[in-house]
Scaffold this motif. Structure first.
Motif, PDB file in Angstrom:
ATOM      1  N   ARG A 157       0.839  -1.195   0.000  1.00  0.00           N
ATOM      2  CA  ARG A 157       0.000   0.000   0.000  1.00  0.00           C
ATOM      3  C   ARG A 157       0.877   1.248   0.000  1.00  0.00           C
ATOM      4  NH1 ARG A 157      -5.299  -0.743   0.386  1.00  0.00           N
ATOM      5  NH2 ARG A 157      -6.185  -2.508   1.543  1.00  0.00           N
ATOM      6  N   GLN A 158       0.360   2.289  -0.617  1.00  0.00           N
ATOM      7  CA  GLN A 158       0.954   3.633  -0.553  1.00  0.00           C
ATOM      8  C   GLN A 158       2.226   3.794  -1.376  1.00  0.00           C
ATOM      9  OE1 GLN A 158      -0.568   6.145   1.219  1.00  0.00           O
ATOM     10  NE2 GLN A 158      -2.169   4.828   2.017  1.00  0.00           N
ATOM     11  N   GLY A 189      11.248   6.815   0.332  1.00  0.00           N
ATOM     12  CA  GLY A 189      10.777   6.781  -1.038  1.00  0.00           C
ATOM     13  C   GLY A 189       9.278   6.682  -1.213  1.00  0.00           C
ATOM     14  N   MET A 190       8.491   6.818  -0.146  1.00  0.00           N
ATOM     15  CA  MET A 190       7.042   6.782  -0.309  1.00  0.00           C
ATOM     16  C   MET A 190       6.597   8.057  -1.033  1.00  0.00           C
ATOM     17  SD  MET A 190       6.570   3.854   0.968  1.00  0.00           S
ATOM     18  CE  MET A 190       4.813   3.588   1.208  1.00  0.00           C
ATOM     19  N   PRO A 191       5.829   7.928  -2.112  1.00  0.00           N
ATOM     20  CA  PRO A 191       5.503   9.091  -2.950  1.00  0.00           C
ATOM     21  C   PRO A 191       4.893  10.263  -2.188  1.00  0.00           C
ATOM     22  CG  PRO A 191       4.907   7.083  -4.084  1.00  0.00           C
ATOM     23  CD  PRO A 191       5.318   6.667  -2.698  1.00  0.00           C
ATOM     24  N   GLU A 192       3.995   9.983  -1.255  1.00  0.00           N
ATOM     25  CA  GLU A 192       3.362  11.082  -0.522  1.00  0.00           C
ATOM     26  C   GLU A 192       4.377  11.826   0.342  1.00  0.00           C
ATOM     27  OE1 GLU A 192      -0.374  12.014   2.539  1.00  0.00           O
ATOM     28  OE2 GLU A 192       0.089   9.946   1.963  1.00  0.00           O
ATOM     29  N   ALA A 193       5.317  11.089   0.918  1.00  0.00           N
ATOM     30  CA  ALA A 193       6.357  11.726   1.732  1.00  0.00           C
ATOM     31  C   ALA A 193       7.243  12.612   0.869  1.00  0.00           C
ATOM     32  CB  ALA A 193       7.192  10.657   2.437  1.00  0.00           C
ATOM     33  N   ILE A 194       7.607  12.131  -0.324  1.00  0.00           N
ATOM     34  CA  ILE A 194       8.450  12.928  -1.226  1.00  0.00           C
ATOM     35  C   ILE A 194       7.692  14.160  -1.713  1.00  0.00           C
ATOM     36  CG2 ILE A 194       9.577  12.934  -3.491  1.00  0.00           C
ATOM     37  CD1 ILE A 194      10.457  10.096  -2.988  1.00  0.00           C
ATOM     38  N   LEU A 195       6.412  13.996  -2.042  1.00  0.00           N
ATOM     39  CA  LEU A 195       5.611  15.143  -2.490  1.00  0.00           C
ATOM     40  C   LEU A 195       5.513  16.193  -1.391  1.00  0.00           C
ATOM     41  CD1 LEU A 195       3.809  16.434  -4.643  1.00  0.00           C
ATOM     42  CD2 LEU A 195       1.877  15.159  -3.677  1.00  0.00           C
ATOM     43  N   THR A 196       5.327  15.748  -0.150  1.00  0.00           N
ATOM     44  CA  THR A 196       5.254  16.686   0.976  1.00  0.00           C
ATOM     45  C   THR A 196       6.578  17.422   1.149  1.00  0.00           C
ATOM     46  OG1 THR A 196       3.617  15.319   2.117  1.00  0.00           O
ATOM     47  CG2 THR A 196       4.880  16.862   3.470  1.00  0.00           C
ATOM     48  N   PHE A 197       7.686  16.714   1.028  1.00  0.00           N
ATOM     49  CA  PHE A 197       8.984  17.362   1.154  1.00  0.00           C
ATOM     50  C   PHE A 197       9.219  18.344   0.010  1.00  0.00           C
ATOM     51  CE2 PHE A 197      13.631  17.490   0.430  1.00  0.00           C
ATOM     52  CZ  PHE A 197      14.006  18.066   1.637  1.00  0.00           C
ATOM     53  N   ALA A 248       7.167  18.016   8.555  1.00  0.00           N
ATOM     54  CA  ALA A 248       5.907  17.716   7.867  1.00  0.00           C
ATOM     55  C   ALA A 248       5.925  16.308   7.288  1.00  0.00           C
ATOM     56  CB  ALA A 248       5.665  18.742   6.757  1.00  0.00           C
ATOM     57  N   VAL A 249       7.089  15.876   6.804  1.00  0.00           N
ATOM     58  CA  VAL A 249       7.227  14.522   6.261  1.00  0.00           C
ATOM     59  C   VAL A 249       6.953  13.487   7.341  1.00  0.00           C
ATOM     60  CG1 VAL A 249       8.904  12.861   5.362  1.00  0.00           C
ATOM     61  CG2 VAL A 249       8.783  15.162   4.388  1.00  0.00           C
ATOM     62  N   GLN A 250       7.416  13.747   8.559  1.00  0.00           N
ATOM     63  CA  GLN A 250       7.220  12.797   9.652  1.00  0.00           C
ATOM     64  C   GLN A 250       5.736  12.555   9.910  1.00  0.00           C
ATOM     65  OE1 GLN A 250      11.322  13.651  12.215  1.00  0.00           O
ATOM     66  NE2 GLN A 250       9.365  14.330  12.991  1.00  0.00           N
ATOM     67  N   THR A 251       4.911  13.592   9.775  1.00  0.00           N
ATOM     68  CA  THR A 251       3.467  13.441   9.968  1.00  0.00           C
ATOM     69  C   THR A 251       2.883  12.514   8.913  1.00  0.00           C
ATOM     70  OG1 THR A 251       3.308  15.662  10.925  1.00  0.00           O
ATOM     71  CG2 THR A 251       1.275  14.664  10.112  1.00  0.00           C
ATOM     72  N   GLY A 265      12.642   5.670   5.084  1.00  0.00           N
ATOM     73  CA  GLY A 265      12.008   6.762   5.821  1.00  0.00           C
ATOM     74  C   GLY A 265      11.042   6.232   6.874  1.00  0.00           C
ATOM     75  N   LEU A 266      10.249   5.230   6.490  1.00  0.00           N
ATOM     76  CA  LEU A 266       9.319   4.622   7.438  1.00  0.00           C
ATOM     77  C   LEU A 266      10.063   3.870   8.537  1.00  0.00           C
ATOM     78  CD1 LEU A 266       6.572   3.222   5.026  1.00  0.00           C
ATOM     79  CD2 LEU A 266       6.582   5.395   6.271  1.00  0.00           C
ATOM     80  N   ALA A 267      11.174   3.222   8.168  1.00  0.00           N
ATOM     81  CA  ALA A 267      11.984   2.518   9.168  1.00  0.00           C
ATOM     82  C   ALA A 267      12.492   3.495  10.225  1.00  0.00           C
ATOM     83  CB  ALA A 267      13.154   1.801   8.498  1.00  0.00           C
TER      84      ALA A 267
END
Length: 461
Positions: free
Chosen positions: A27-28, A193-201, A209-212, A310-312
């Motif tokens: 997912r994600q 490398g999660m797309p939503e995290a990269i887009l937020t950054f 903000a990425v941590q959220t 990043g999630l790790a």
């Protein structure tokens, strides 16, 4: 956000005998977004159906009758699927498992209709249903987190991206370039490398903000656990293992160290569930005496990789506000981030065309222990890979492995600029001192995406 997997989609779309394509991944990781962007790029009319919202379709698919299936799908999208320029997208296909064997009839009866499917928990559907898969009539694309090269592309750092893609072994590498890429690498280690995290950054340039975003993604994964566990005890065990794996840091997995209260069988089952969900990858030991590596693997000896670096970091509690002043060496040493970074890139080094698998090599013999972090193959070459967190480190295990296997090239990843050198050493064995020689391709971590291309260049020399 542009993905390199679009190249694979283009190749699939332009084939003369195109088969339905199933995109697999956790997912994600951006499966649905990838398809939507692809349809826009090709100027196609996307007919998207989320099968989780239409569970009754399972009975329709089960009939294997295209005379029933097509009209039902057309009623949902509100148009004929025989029109030119249509792309049919069946999302969350694991929700209607009978759709999988029915794909053979799309291939046989509707060869001109492009069909793409995606599923996040597809392995669970395959495990729990005894249907015949349409072998030879569908193909797969495996999608993981975005890689470092895609990270540069997303940030529109064109100069650094082109420099990475053009680098050739043995070429001079500017110090300024190296420092800029180390800075970007640092950002990727924390963003992942999660797309939503990269887009937020990209939009905020805020790692806070990425941590959220990362916390929300992890919460989604935890919510999923209830879907494939049968009891509260199993759920708690799975949650414990989910939080434990990122902290292992590339060490060999021993069930007794994970829990002394529970049977190894139960821990093993929990690990298999995380593997099915694509949240964890098991990296098995291989004798590595030739190719294919999987033919010589020992599944009882393994270590593990988490889905995304990043999630790790979030699972392990690494907080940006606490570590923002650390230098690169201290950062990558924390939690063996370097090995996680390299591993998740190696898994998808072929563009997702094959099921992501990875191996390592270990020898446990009293005073002659040795371990090579990863072993991959390219053509008929077996290539050992050592990952060093800092600027330097001993290569004893790499030398032992090279001596035993008589390999032409070894690879080291660390924080130094790239280089290629001839190495000749003498190492002590039970039989006395023995000479070993090999070419060492030494690369900074951020050049891992270029490894297949650089190895091909060495093979041609």
């Amino acid at each position: 956000m542009k993905r390199e997997a679009e190249i694979s989609l283009l190749d699939w779309y332009h084939r003369t005998r195109r088969k339905p394509l199933v995109i697999r991944g956790a997912r994600q990781v951006g499966k649905s977004t990838l398809v939507r962007q692809f349809s826009v790029q090709k100027g196609m009319s996307l007919c998207e159906i989320n099968l989780e919202r239409h569970l009754y379709l399972d009975a329709i698919f089960k009939s294997m009758d295209m005379g029933r299936i097509l009209p039902e799908l057309e009623s949902l999208v509100g148009r004929s699927l025989n029109e030119p320029g249509i792309l049919l997208f069946l999302d969350e296909i694991q929700a209607t498992p009978s759709a999988l064997p029915a794909l053979r009839y799309f291939y046989e009866k509707c060869p001109d209709l492009p069909v793409i499917c995606a599923g996040s928990l597809l392995e669970f559907a395959l495990k729990d249903h005894s249907f015949s898969m349409p072998v030879g009539r569908i193909e797969y694309l495996h999608l993981g987190p975005m890689n470092f090269r895609e990270f540069l592309l997303a940030l529109q750092d064109t100069y650094l991206l082109e420099s990475v893609q053009k680098y050739g072994t043995g070429e001079a590498w500017p110090v300024g370039m190296h420092q800029k890429l180390l800075h970007r690498q640092r950002e990727f280690l924390l963003t992942g490398g999660m797309p939503e995290a990269i887009l937020t950054f990209k939009e905020s340039r805020s790692l806070v903000a990425v941590q959220t975003v990362q916390e929300n993604i992890l919460a989604t994964f935890l919510d999923d656990f209830a879907k494939y566990t049968r009891s509260k005890v199993e759920l708690i065990r799975l949650q414990h293992l989910f939080r434990y794996i990122p902290a292992l840091g590339g060490r060999k997995v021993k069930y007794s160290e994970i829990s002394r209260e529970e049977a190894s069988r139960e821990i093993k089952q929990a690990l298999e569930l995380l593997s099915l969900a694509k949240l964890v990858t098991v990296v098995t030991h291989t004798a590595a005496s030739g190719v294919p590596l999987a033919a010589q693997e020992n599944k009882k000896i393994f270590k593990s990789l988490f889905l995304d670096i990043g999630l790790a970091n979030r699972v392990c509690g690494l907080d940006w506000t606490a570590i923002q002043n650390w230098d690169e060496r201290r950062l990558v040493n924390e939690g063996a981030l370097a090995e996680q970074f390299i591993g998740q890139h190696l898994l998808y080094r072929d563009g997702g065309h094959t099921d992501p698998r990875l191996h390592y090599w270990i020898r446990e013999e009293n005073s002659e222990n040795a371990e090579v972090d990863y072993v991959i193959s390219q053509g008929d070459w077996v290539i050992p890979i050592e990952v060093k967190a800092g600027l330097s480190g001993r290569l004893k295990s790499l030398q032992v492995f090279s001596l035993l296997k008589s390999l032409p090239v070894c690879v080291r990843f660390d924080l130094n600029p790239p280089s290629l050198a001839e190495y000749r050493h003498h190492i002590q064995t039970r039989e006395g001192s023995k000479a070993v020689s090999y070419r060492l391709l030494s690369l900074p971590l951020y050049l891992v995406t270029e490894l297949p291309r650089l190895v091909d260049g060495l093979r041609e020399r």
